[in-house]
Design a protein around this motif. Structure first.
Motif, PDB file in Angstrom:
ATOM      1  N   TYR A 161      -5.153  -3.748 -25.352  1.00  0.00           N
ATOM      2  CA  TYR A 161      -5.371  -2.496 -26.069  1.00  0.00           C
ATOM      3  C   TYR A 161      -6.769  -2.007 -25.724  1.00  0.00           C
ATOM      4  CZ  TYR A 161      -1.246  -3.967 -28.596  1.00  0.00           C
ATOM      5  OH  TYR A 161       0.022  -4.362 -28.907  1.00  0.00           O
ATOM      6  N   GLU A 162      -6.847  -0.829 -25.126  1.00  0.00           N
ATOM      7  CA  GLU A 162      -8.117  -0.281 -24.655  1.00  0.00           C
ATOM      8  C   GLU A 162      -9.025   0.095 -25.825  1.00  0.00           C
ATOM      9  OE1 GLU A 162      -9.645   3.357 -21.771  1.00  0.00           O
ATOM     10  OE2 GLU A 162      -7.519   3.139 -22.190  1.00  0.00           O
ATOM     11  N   ILE A 163     -10.337  -0.025 -25.599  1.00  0.00           N
ATOM     12  CA  ILE A 163     -11.331   0.440 -26.557  1.00  0.00           C
ATOM     13  C   ILE A 163     -11.994   1.664 -25.931  1.00  0.00           C
ATOM     14  CG2 ILE A 163     -13.470  -0.090 -27.778  1.00  0.00           C
ATOM     15  CD1 ILE A 163     -12.654  -3.057 -27.629  1.00  0.00           C
ATOM     16  N   ARG A 164     -11.886   2.812 -26.620  1.00  0.00           N
ATOM     17  CA  ARG A 164     -12.484   4.059 -26.135  1.00  0.00           C
ATOM     18  C   ARG A 164     -13.501   4.547 -27.162  1.00  0.00           C
ATOM     19  NH1 ARG A 164      -7.040   7.082 -25.459  1.00  0.00           N
ATOM     20  NH2 ARG A 164      -5.945   5.512 -24.257  1.00  0.00           N
ATOM     21  N   ASP A 165     -14.697   4.810 -26.728  1.00  0.00           N
ATOM     22  CA  ASP A 165     -15.762   5.301 -27.612  1.00  0.00           C
ATOM     23  C   ASP A 165     -15.903   4.406 -28.841  1.00  0.00           C
ATOM     24  OD1 ASP A 165     -16.319   7.506 -25.932  1.00  0.00           O
ATOM     25  OD2 ASP A 165     -14.668   8.621 -26.831  1.00  0.00           O
ATOM     26  N   GLU A 166     -15.842   3.096 -28.606  1.00  0.00           N
ATOM     27  CA  GLU A 166     -15.994   2.065 -29.642  1.00  0.00           C
ATOM     28  C   GLU A 166     -14.832   2.022 -30.633  1.00  0.00           C
ATOM     29  OE1 GLU A 166     -19.870   2.170 -31.461  1.00  0.00           O
ATOM     30  OE2 GLU A 166     -20.806   2.740 -29.574  1.00  0.00           O
ATOM     31  N   ILE A 167     -13.699   2.667 -30.298  1.00  0.00           N
ATOM     32  CA  ILE A 167     -12.527   2.684 -31.172  1.00  0.00           C
ATOM     33  C   ILE A 167     -11.356   2.020 -30.457  1.00  0.00           C
ATOM     34  CG2 ILE A 167     -10.886   4.150 -32.415  1.00  0.00           C
ATOM     35  CD1 ILE A 167     -13.151   6.281 -32.470  1.00  0.00           C
ATOM     36  N   PRO A 168     -10.810   0.927 -31.030  1.00  0.00           N
ATOM     37  CA  PRO A 168      -9.636   0.297 -30.431  1.00  0.00           C
ATOM     38  C   PRO A 168      -8.407   1.206 -30.555  1.00  0.00           C
ATOM     39  CG  PRO A 168     -10.682  -1.160 -32.037  1.00  0.00           C
ATOM     40  CD  PRO A 168     -11.304   0.187 -32.177  1.00  0.00           C
ATOM     41  N   ILE A 169      -7.712   1.408 -29.459  1.00  0.00           N
ATOM     42  CA  ILE A 169      -6.488   2.207 -29.444  1.00  0.00           C
ATOM     43  C   ILE A 169      -5.324   1.241 -29.670  1.00  0.00           C
ATOM     44  CG2 ILE A 169      -5.111   3.888 -28.169  1.00  0.00           C
ATOM     45  CD1 ILE A 169      -8.062   4.735 -28.826  1.00  0.00           C
ATOM     46  N   MET A 170      -4.878   1.155 -30.918  1.00  0.00           N
ATOM     47  CA  MET A 170      -3.911   0.130 -31.323  1.00  0.00           C
ATOM     48  C   MET A 170      -2.477   0.664 -31.337  1.00  0.00           C
ATOM     49  SD  MET A 170      -5.959  -2.385 -31.682  1.00  0.00           S
ATOM     50  CE  MET A 170      -4.924  -3.589 -32.468  1.00  0.00           C
ATOM     51  N   LEU A 171      -2.113   1.407 -30.316  1.00  0.00           N
ATOM     52  CA  LEU A 171      -0.758   1.927 -30.173  1.00  0.00           C
ATOM     53  C   LEU A 171      -0.032   1.127 -29.101  1.00  0.00           C
ATOM     54  CD1 LEU A 171      -1.638   5.734 -30.156  1.00  0.00           C
ATOM     55  CD2 LEU A 171      -0.708   4.413 -32.062  1.00  0.00           C
ATOM     56  N   ILE A 172       1.131   0.608 -29.428  1.00  0.00           N
ATOM     57  CA  ILE A 172       1.896  -0.188 -28.463  1.00  0.00           C
ATOM     58  C   ILE A 172       2.194   0.636 -27.213  1.00  0.00           C
ATOM     59  CG2 ILE A 172       4.056  -1.436 -28.071  1.00  0.00           C
ATOM     60  CD1 ILE A 172       4.045  -2.017 -31.135  1.00  0.00           C
ATOM     61  N   SER A 173       2.483   1.902 -27.401  1.00  0.00           N
ATOM     62  CA  SER A 173       2.802   2.765 -26.251  1.00  0.00           C
ATOM     63  C   SER A 173       1.600   2.997 -25.338  1.00  0.00           C
ATOM     64  CB  SER A 173       3.346   4.111 -26.747  1.00  0.00           C
ATOM     65  OG  SER A 173       2.377   4.782 -27.528  1.00  0.00           O
ATOM     66  N   GLU A 174       0.389   2.799 -25.832  1.00  0.00           N
ATOM     67  CA  GLU A 174      -0.824   2.982 -25.040  1.00  0.00           C
ATOM     68  C   GLU A 174      -1.320   1.669 -24.418  1.00  0.00           C
ATOM     69  OE1 GLU A 174      -2.849   5.850 -24.524  1.00  0.00           O
ATOM     70  OE2 GLU A 174      -1.143   6.982 -25.294  1.00  0.00           O
ATOM     71  N   ALA A 175      -0.768   0.541 -24.829  1.00  0.00           N
ATOM     72  CA  ALA A 175      -1.217  -0.760 -24.333  1.00  0.00           C
ATOM     73  C   ALA A 175      -0.852  -0.923 -22.863  1.00  0.00           C
ATOM     74  CB  ALA A 175      -0.597  -1.877 -25.155  1.00  0.00           C
ATOM     75  N   LYS A 176      -1.668  -1.719 -22.173  1.00  0.00           N
ATOM     76  CA  LYS A 176      -1.428  -1.995 -20.761  1.00  0.00           C
ATOM     77  C   LYS A 176      -1.063  -3.473 -20.599  1.00  0.00           C
ATOM     78  CE  LYS A 176      -4.327   1.665 -19.217  1.00  0.00           C
ATOM     79  NZ  LYS A 176      -5.660   2.123 -19.282  1.00  0.00           N
ATOM     80  N   ALA A 177      -0.299  -3.765 -19.564  1.00  0.00           N
ATOM     81  CA  ALA A 177       0.097  -5.140 -19.291  1.00  0.00           C
ATOM     82  C   ALA A 177      -1.139  -5.977 -18.928  1.00  0.00           C
ATOM     83  CB  ALA A 177       1.120  -5.191 -18.170  1.00  0.00           C
ATOM     84  N   LEU A 178      -1.186  -7.171 -19.460  1.00  0.00           N
ATOM     85  CA  LEU A 178      -2.266  -8.106 -19.157  1.00  0.00           C
ATOM     86  C   LEU A 178      -2.071  -8.622 -17.740  1.00  0.00           C
ATOM     87  CD1 LEU A 178      -4.683  -9.807 -20.164  1.00  0.00           C
ATOM     88  CD2 LEU A 178      -3.032 -11.477 -20.952  1.00  0.00           C
ATOM     89  N   GLU A 179      -3.111  -8.482 -16.935  1.00  0.00           N
ATOM     90  CA  GLU A 179      -3.026  -8.964 -15.549  1.00  0.00           C
ATOM     91  C   GLU A 179      -3.092 -10.480 -15.544  1.00  0.00           C
ATOM     92  OE1 GLU A 179      -5.881  -7.096 -13.040  1.00  0.00           O
ATOM     93  OE2 GLU A 179      -5.527  -5.144 -13.921  1.00  0.00           O
ATOM     94  N   GLU A 180      -2.399 -11.073 -14.627  1.00  0.00           N
ATOM     95  CA  GLU A 180      -2.364 -12.531 -14.519  1.00  0.00           C
ATOM     96  C   GLU A 180      -3.716 -13.107 -14.159  1.00  0.00           C
ATOM     97  OE1 GLU A 180       0.230 -14.345 -15.409  1.00  0.00           O
ATOM     98  OE2 GLU A 180       1.273 -12.494 -15.877  1.00  0.00           O
ATOM     99  N   SER A 181      -4.626 -12.277 -13.609  1.00  0.00           N
ATOM    100  CA  SER A 181      -5.919 -12.773 -13.178  1.00  0.00           C
ATOM    101  C   SER A 181      -6.885 -13.016 -14.344  1.00  0.00           C
ATOM    102  CB  SER A 181      -6.564 -11.797 -12.203  1.00  0.00           C
ATOM    103  OG  SER A 181      -6.784 -10.561 -12.838  1.00  0.00           O
ATOM    104  N   VAL A 182      -6.519 -12.561 -15.546  1.00  0.00           N
ATOM    105  CA  VAL A 182      -7.388 -12.755 -16.717  1.00  0.00           C
ATOM    106  C   VAL A 182      -7.291 -14.206 -17.150  1.00  0.00           C
ATOM    107  CG1 VAL A 182      -7.838 -12.078 -19.095  1.00  0.00           C
ATOM    108  CG2 VAL A 182      -7.109 -10.365 -17.435  1.00  0.00           C
ATOM    109  N   ALA A 183      -8.434 -14.863 -17.242  1.00  0.00           N
ATOM    110  CA  ALA A 183      -8.460 -16.291 -17.611  1.00  0.00           C
ATOM    111  C   ALA A 183      -8.203 -16.461 -19.103  1.00  0.00           C
ATOM    112  CB  ALA A 183      -9.820 -16.887 -17.261  1.00  0.00           C
ATOM    113  N   PRO A 184      -7.609 -17.579 -19.513  1.00  0.00           N
ATOM    114  CA  PRO A 184      -7.332 -17.833 -20.931  1.00  0.00           C
ATOM    115  C   PRO A 184      -8.527 -18.029 -21.781  1.00  0.00           C
ATOM    116  CG  PRO A 184      -6.456 -19.613 -19.581  1.00  0.00           C
ATOM    117  CD  PRO A 184      -7.081 -18.605 -18.680  1.00  0.00           C
TER     118      PRO A 184
END
Length: 61
Positions: A38-61
């Motif tokens: 969930y992207e953070i824009r102007d210090e505000i988390p965008i908590m909409l499922i439709s706006e979420a992006k897929a987590l890339e596999e390269s992100v470490a746990p």
């Protein structure tokens, strides 16, 4: 200024209600079970499922 840690503790994924964590760049909140970011824009988390992006596999746990 990134999302405050105490604010982060009360946020939950809108899809699964799971815990979120701040990504390394501090510009998104990660839900590992849903594999979404969930992207953070102007210090505000965008908590909409439709706006979420897929987590890339390269992100470490």
């Amino acid at each position: 200024m990134p999302v405050k840690k105490d604010f982060l503790e009360i946020l939950a994924c809108p899809k699964c209600k799971g815990k979120l964590e701040l990504n390394e760049q501090e510009n998104g909140l990660i839900c590992r079970p849903c594999k979404l970011v969930y992207e953070i824009r102007d210090e505000i988390p965008i908590m909409l499922i439709s706006e979420a992006k897929a987590l890339e596999e390269s992100v470490a746990p």
